[in-house]
Motif scaffolding. Sequence first.
Motif, mmCIF file in Angstrom:
data_model
loop_
_atom_site.group_PDB
_atom_site.id
_atom_site.type_symbol
_atom_site.label_atom_id
_atom_site.label_comp_id
_atom_site.label_asym_id
_atom_site.label_seq_id
_atom_site.Cartn_x
_atom_site.Cartn_y
_atom_site.Cartn_z
ATOM 1 N N ALA A 184 0.836 -1.208 0.000
ATOM 2 C CA ALA A 184 0.000 0.000 0.000
ATOM 3 C C ALA A 184 0.872 1.260 0.000
ATOM 4 O O ALA A 184 0.567 2.238 -0.691
ATOM 5 N N TYR A 185 1.956 1.227 0.772
ATOM 6 C CA TYR A 185 2.895 2.354 0.865
ATOM 7 C C TYR A 185 3.468 2.689 -0.514
ATOM 8 O O TYR A 185 3.415 3.827 -0.968
ATOM 9 N N TYR A 186 4.021 1.674 -1.195
ATOM 10 C CA TYR A 186 4.627 1.912 -2.499
ATOM 11 C C TYR A 186 3.578 2.245 -3.561
ATOM 12 O O TYR A 186 3.844 3.021 -4.485
ATOM 13 N N ASP A 187 2.379 1.690 -3.428
ATOM 14 C CA ASP A 187 1.316 2.006 -4.365
ATOM 15 C C ASP A 187 0.946 3.481 -4.278
ATOM 16 O O ASP A 187 0.793 4.150 -5.310
ATOM 17 N N LEU A 188 0.815 4.008 -3.066
ATOM 18 C CA LEU A 188 0.495 5.429 -2.907
ATOM 19 C C LEU A 188 1.618 6.292 -3.471
ATOM 20 O O LEU A 188 1.362 7.264 -4.193
ATOM 21 N N ARG A 189 2.850 5.942 -3.161
ATOM 22 C CA ARG A 189 3.998 6.698 -3.694
ATOM 23 C C ARG A 189 3.962 6.721 -5.218
ATOM 24 O O ARG A 189 4.170 7.772 -5.833
ATOM 25 N N TYR A 190 3.685 5.576 -5.814
ATOM 26 C CA TYR A 190 3.645 5.509 -7.273
ATOM 27 C C TYR A 190 2.509 6.364 -7.847
ATOM 28 O O TYR A 190 2.716 7.193 -8.730
ATOM 29 N N ARG A 191 1.304 6.158 -7.323
ATOM 30 C CA ARG A 191 0.135 6.842 -7.881
ATOM 31 C C ARG A 191 0.226 8.362 -7.785
ATOM 32 O O ARG A 191 -0.238 9.071 -8.684
ATOM 33 N N ILE A 192 0.812 8.874 -6.711
ATOM 34 C CA ILE A 192 0.871 10.323 -6.506
ATOM 35 C C ILE A 192 2.114 10.949 -7.141
ATOM 36 O O ILE A 192 2.050 12.030 -7.719
ATOM 37 N N LEU A 193 3.256 10.267 -7.039
ATOM 38 C CA LEU A 193 4.519 10.885 -7.450
ATOM 39 C C LEU A 193 5.041 10.467 -8.820
ATOM 40 O O LEU A 193 5.850 11.182 -9.405
ATOM 41 N N ARG A 194 4.619 9.327 -9.344
ATOM 42 C CA ARG A 194 5.195 8.860 -10.610
ATOM 43 C C ARG A 194 4.172 8.678 -11.727
ATOM 44 O O ARG A 194 4.410 9.059 -12.864
ATOM 45 N N GLU A 195 3.027 8.112 -11.416
ATOM 46 C CA GLU A 195 2.024 7.864 -12.451
ATOM 47 C C GLU A 195 1.618 9.138 -13.198
ATOM 48 O O GLU A 195 1.516 9.121 -14.432
ATOM 49 N N PRO A 196 1.414 10.282 -12.502
ATOM 50 C CA PRO A 196 1.043 11.508 -13.227
ATOM 51 C C PRO A 196 2.121 11.962 -14.217
ATOM 52 O O PRO A 196 1.827 12.721 -15.140
ATOM 53 N N LEU A 197 3.350 11.500 -14.030
ATOM 54 C CA LEU A 197 4.436 11.863 -14.945
ATOM 55 C C LEU A 197 4.616 10.821 -16.048
ATOM 56 O O LEU A 197 5.563 10.892 -16.832
ATOM 57 N N GLY A 198 3.718 9.837 -16.084
ATOM 58 C CA GLY A 198 3.780 8.814 -17.112
ATOM 59 C C GLY A 198 4.873 7.784 -16.898
ATOM 60 O O GLY A 198 5.274 7.100 -17.842
ATOM 61 N N LYS A 199 5.341 7.651 -15.671
ATOM 62 C CA LYS A 199 6.429 6.715 -15.379
ATOM 63 C C LYS A 199 5.877 5.347 -14.998
ATOM 64 O O LYS A 199 4.782 5.222 -14.455
ATOM 65 N N GLU A 200 6.680 4.320 -15.232
ATOM 66 C CA GLU A 200 6.259 2.954 -14.950
ATOM 67 C C GLU A 200 6.433 2.633 -13.468
ATOM 68 O O GLU A 200 7.190 3.280 -12.757
ATOM 69 N N ARG A 201 5.713 1.593 -13.032
ATOM 70 C CA ARG A 201 5.883 1.107 -11.659
ATOM 71 C C ARG A 201 7.326 0.672 -11.469
ATOM 72 O O ARG A 201 7.945 0.139 -12.370
ATOM 73 N N GLY A 202 7.821 0.921 -10.279
ATOM 74 C CA GLY A 202 9.214 0.631 -9.968
ATOM 75 C C GLY A 202 10.016 1.916 -9.833
ATOM 76 O O GLY A 202 10.991 1.961 -9.094
ATOM 77 N N THR A 203 9.584 2.985 -10.517
ATOM 78 C CA THR A 203 10.295 4.260 -10.428
ATOM 79 C C THR A 203 10.040 4.960 -9.102
ATOM 80 O O THR A 203 10.732 5.920 -8.769
ATOM 81 N N GLU A 204 9.052 4.464 -8.338
ATOM 82 C CA GLU A 204 8.755 5.050 -7.020
ATOM 83 C C GLU A 204 9.677 4.495 -5.942
ATOM 84 O O GLU A 204 9.595 4.885 -4.785
ATOM 85 N N ARG A 205 10.577 3.606 -6.321
ATOM 86 C CA ARG A 205 11.512 2.985 -5.370
ATOM 87 C C ARG A 205 12.940 3.310 -5.764
ATOM 88 O O ARG A 205 13.234 3.535 -6.930
ATOM 89 N N ASN A 206 13.832 3.318 -4.767
ATOM 90 C CA ASN A 206 15.260 3.408 -5.068
ATOM 91 C C ASN A 206 16.066 2.755 -3.960
ATOM 92 O O ASN A 206 15.512 2.282 -2.956
ATOM 93 N N GLU A 207 17.377 2.736 -4.131
ATOM 94 C CA GLU A 207 18.246 2.020 -3.187
ATOM 95 C C GLU A 207 18.155 2.565 -1.767
ATOM 96 O O GLU A 207 18.401 1.847 -0.811
ATOM 97 N N GLY A 208 17.801 3.813 -1.590
ATOM 98 C CA GLY A 208 17.688 4.397 -0.264
ATOM 99 C C GLY A 208 16.571 3.802 0.581
ATOM 100 O O GLY A 208 16.558 3.951 1.805
ATOM 101 N N ASP A 209 15.637 3.109 -0.055
ATOM 102 C CA ASP A 209 14.532 2.508 0.691
ATOM 103 C C ASP A 209 15.021 1.500 1.729
ATOM 104 O O ASP A 209 14.366 1.296 2.747
ATOM 105 N N GLU A 210 16.155 0.882 1.479
ATOM 106 C CA GLU A 210 16.681 -0.139 2.397
ATOM 107 C C GLU A 210 17.118 0.439 3.738
ATOM 108 O O GLU A 210 17.016 -0.230 4.766
ATOM 109 N N THR A 211 17.627 1.662 3.743
ATOM 110 C CA THR A 211 18.209 2.233 4.966
ATOM 111 C C THR A 211 17.404 3.374 5.569
ATOM 112 O O THR A 211 17.733 3.859 6.647
ATOM 113 N N ALA A 212 16.354 3.808 4.899
ATOM 114 C CA ALA A 212 15.571 4.956 5.345
ATOM 115 C C ALA A 212 14.565 4.565 6.426
ATOM 116 O O ALA A 212 14.292 3.396 6.658
#
Length: 145
Positions: free
Chosen positions: A15-43
């Motif tokens: 649910a967390y990543y879905d919200l991040r994707y829908r609000i921050l990436r989908e409106p820019l036409g980006k694919e799923r997966g772009t809402e994540r990065n390597e910093g997610d492991e340590t944040a």
Amino acid sequence: MITITHPQTQAEWDAYYDLRYRILREPLGKERGTERNEGDETAVHFALSENGKLLAVARLDRVDDTVCQARFVAVESTTQGKGYGKQIMTALENEAVQLGYGKLILHARDYALPFYEKLGYTLVGPSYKLFDVLQHFEMFKVLTH
């Protein structure tokens, strides 16, 4: 009832990543997966829910011993303007203080500048364009202990 937690279960993370994707990436036409990065492991991740429904998310990253960064702040589009963003940012700032940070930085989208200014952030200036499209601006806030 509003709760702010750190995602734990697979369903909470989904649910967390879905919200991040829908609000921050989908409106820019980006694919799923772009809402994540390597910093997610340590944040440190924050999830605000009301009556069990996820409405806002944010991530706190370490920059160095005294500076941290807020990233991936997103509020469900149907509930923007109702105070959820302020609440999740307050929780993030409080945790940053508890962790000993003295300064919080972020890179705000152009349309989010008034929101962060109301929360006491100072504009530094333009920082980068996300996907060469969306201008971001560096901002900071000195945290009080």
